[in-house]
Write a protein that holds these residues in place. Structure first.
Motif, PDB file in Angstrom:
ATOM      1  N   TRP A 126       8.090  -3.634  -7.505  1.00  0.00           N
ATOM      2  CA  TRP A 126       7.614  -2.309  -7.141  1.00  0.00           C
ATOM      3  C   TRP A 126       6.157  -2.103  -7.548  1.00  0.00           C
ATOM      4  O   TRP A 126       5.390  -1.489  -6.828  1.00  0.00           O
ATOM      5  CB  TRP A 126       8.506  -1.248  -7.777  1.00  0.00           C
ATOM      6  N   ARG A 127       5.756  -2.657  -8.668  1.00  0.00           N
ATOM      7  CA  ARG A 127       4.369  -2.508  -9.107  1.00  0.00           C
ATOM      8  C   ARG A 127       3.402  -3.185  -8.144  1.00  0.00           C
ATOM      9  O   ARG A 127       2.251  -2.763  -7.996  1.00  0.00           O
ATOM     10  CB  ARG A 127       4.192  -3.090 -10.514  1.00  0.00           C
ATOM     11  N   ARG A 128       3.875  -4.215  -7.460  1.00  0.00           N
ATOM     12  CA  ARG A 128       3.029  -4.899  -6.476  1.00  0.00           C
ATOM     13  C   ARG A 128       2.923  -4.105  -5.181  1.00  0.00           C
ATOM     14  O   ARG A 128       1.922  -4.187  -4.469  1.00  0.00           O
ATOM     15  CB  ARG A 128       3.589  -6.296  -6.179  1.00  0.00           C
ATOM     16  N   LEU A 129       3.967  -3.342  -4.878  1.00  0.00           N
ATOM     17  CA  LEU A 129       3.976  -2.564  -3.632  1.00  0.00           C
ATOM     18  C   LEU A 129       3.337  -1.189  -3.790  1.00  0.00           C
ATOM     19  O   LEU A 129       2.845  -0.616  -2.819  1.00  0.00           O
ATOM     20  CB  LEU A 129       5.424  -2.394  -3.144  1.00  0.00           C
ATOM     21  N   LEU A 130       3.349  -0.660  -4.999  1.00  0.00           N
ATOM     22  CA  LEU A 130       2.909   0.709  -5.240  1.00  0.00           C
ATOM     23  C   LEU A 130       1.488   1.020  -4.762  1.00  0.00           C
ATOM     24  O   LEU A 130       1.258   2.100  -4.206  1.00  0.00           O
ATOM     25  CB  LEU A 130       3.036   1.026  -6.731  1.00  0.00           C
TER      26      LEU A 130
END
Length: 253
Positions: free
Chosen positions: A132-136
């Protein structure tokens, strides 16, 4: 191969959608309230009718949810396709039995979580934070979601938010045996969550407050817990229970 029942998956999505109130309620409310960008007309136009504004908001909420469910189906297809490829392995039957046990154990954990009785599922959600941190960072290009394409893209992105409820049902998609069946499992689950999120888009804060009431969460959690306990009992006995098998996520062939 195990036969999959989509009815309990739909019911789990419906009951578990009280969890979506906190996860998606704010963004759905924002989609309903955001006015689409319009060019300034040369000739002043009549004020927009409230009905037209409501239609715009509803369209964005529907489009957002279409994107969200599409991402669930993508994850389900990946999960089901993975097991389909692993099905040629000699230990596939044993692996399916373990996955069936885990899927129902996760439902028990989800039910307890919704009932606010045990929060161990939060550790499972934490495992998805790395992705999720990569997509945020992509979210800044989609807000405000004032057009339908942006609302759809936001839904696709939001579908990957770490969520123990989604992970619980993904274990069922693993049991499906094919990418198409895995996608169908996640579609049924997403469809179950749809009424709540559509209601949040229309009723907003009032529905959000009502769904967070302890009695409502306990009732919904008890329903999900019941599916999990029934599945575990089915697995432990190894016997067919007739029409009760319809309430189990998967039935060994």
């Amino acid at each position: 191969m195990m036969g999959l029942n989509l009815l309990p998956v739909l019911a789990v999505g419906l009951a578990g959608s009280v969890h979506c109130v906190g996860m998606c309620g704010g963004i759905v409310g924002a989609l309903s309230a955001t006015a689409p960008r319009r060019t300034i007309p040369i000739v002043p136009a009549a004020p927009a009718l409230p009905m037209a504004a409501a239609f715009d908001g509803t369209a964005r909420v529907l489009t957002y949810n279409a994107g969200r469910i599409a991402s669930y189906m993508m994850a389900g297809a990946l999960a089901g396709g993975f097991v389909n490829g692993a099905g040629a392995l000699a230990l596939a039957a044993h692996w399916q039995g373990v996955a069936y046990l885990l899927a129902n154990a996760m439902l028990v954990a989800l039910g307890l979580y919704l009932m606010n009785a045990w929060h161990g599922l939060l550790r499972v959600e934490a495992a998805g934070n790395r992705l999720w941190r990569r997509l945020l960072p992509a979210m800044k290009y989609l807000l405000p979601a004032d057009t339908l394409p942006k609302a759809f893209a936001l839904g696709v992105l939001w579908g990957w938010v770490p969520c123990g409820m989604v992970y619980s049902v993904l274990l069922t998609a693993l049991l499906s045996g094919s990418a198409a069946r895995g996608a169908a499992v996640m579609f049924a689950f997403g469809l179950g969550t749809l009424p709540m999120l559509l209601g949040l888009g229309m009723a907003g804060a009032r529905l959000r407050q009502a769904m967070q009431h302890p009695a409502v969460r306990t009732a919904c959690g008890a329903m999900v817990l019941g599916f999990g306990v029934l599945g575990l009992a089915r697995h432990a006995s190894g016997l067919s229970h007739g029409w009760l098998d319809v309430l189990c996520l998967a039935v060994p062939a």
